[in-house]
Design a protein around this motif. Structure first.
Motif: not given
Length: 249
Positions: A45-53, A69-70, A194-199
């Motif tokens: 199980x893998x979760x791709x993570x990205x945030x904006x700050x 989180x994807x 979300x867009x950055x996490x998908x990429x």
């Protein structure tokens, strides 16, 4: 250090955690790292993570304004996601709004990170975390978990920028755009969590497939891409001289 001291003080003054907070803390304290490391990448199980700050320095008052989180099972997305705007508890500087497009009006009714923290931890529970410059994102999350759960996130994390360095043999700093271009991946919704996490998830699929055998385990993958020295093994607060460092991709 101040966050650890704060956590100890809260415990010493007997501030109990709510049942849900105890469950979230249990996700962290009960994590079976050895079992995940022994799991084949294709089954993990893998979760791709990205945030904006709001900025680059969580320990100087910056906060999250968006998180994505994807979920993947191995190298295949499952369709499960957790995405939310976040109220950072402070005004969003115009210079960062110019990057990600989010201003104060966009997050005025958004939950705080404290309010969604249990959802975030439960979504991350038991997973290998993947992100581009993921140490930057985890500094914000670990600041919150130290404050509210009295512990750090224990889940292993893989930085796709370091994985790309292993793939190319080049040790420069590479943005998400640089790596996506080299991997033949089209970038859309840049500087949207979300867009950055998908990429980033697509980048991970390309690099993990290229760098590992079909039967590789999570431990094998992490051996190729060790934790960033800048952030340390647990991605907590870096040394003072590096406080201004890091990057958002």
């Amino acid at each position: 250090m101040s966050e650890l001291v704060g956590a100890r003080l809260r415990r010493s003054f007997h501030h109990p955690l709510s049942p849900r907070r105890r469950a979230s803390r249990g996700c962290c304290l009960g994590f079976d790292r050895a079992a995940l490391l022994a799991t084949p990448v294709n089954d993990a199980r893998i979760v791709v993570l990205d945030t904006e700050t709001t900025g680059m320095q969580p320990y100087a008052g910056d906060g999250l304004v968006e998180i994505a989180l994807i979920e993947y099972r191995g190298l295949v997305p499952t369709g499960r996601e957790f995405c939310s705007l976040i109220h950072p508890g402070r005004p969003i500087p115009p210079e960062t709004t110019a990057i990600h497009g989010l201003g104060d009006a966009d997050v005025v009714d958004a939950p705080s990170l404290e309010r969604v923290l249990d959802d975030v931890v439960e979504f991350l529970d038991g997973a290998l975390l993947v992100g581009h410059h993921i140490g930057f994102d985890l500094r914000f999350l670990n600041r919150a978990t130290l404050r509210h759960l009295h512990c750090q996130l224990p889940f292993p994390a893989l930085n796709t920028m370091v994985l790309f360095q292993a793939w190319t043999g080049r040790h420069s700093v590479f943005s998400l755009d640089d790596v996506a271009d080299a991997c033949g991946i089209t970038v859309t919704d840049r500087h949207n969590a979300r867009g950055d996490a998908l990429v980033c998830g697509e980048i991970f699929r390309v690099l993990a497939t290229s760098l590992t055998a079909p039967d590789a385990t999570v431990a094998d993958l992490l051996a190729i891409s060790p934790p960033d020295p800048e952030y340390g093994p647990h991605y907590s607060r870096p040394s003072a001289r590096r406080e201004g460092g890091g990057g958002t991709g």
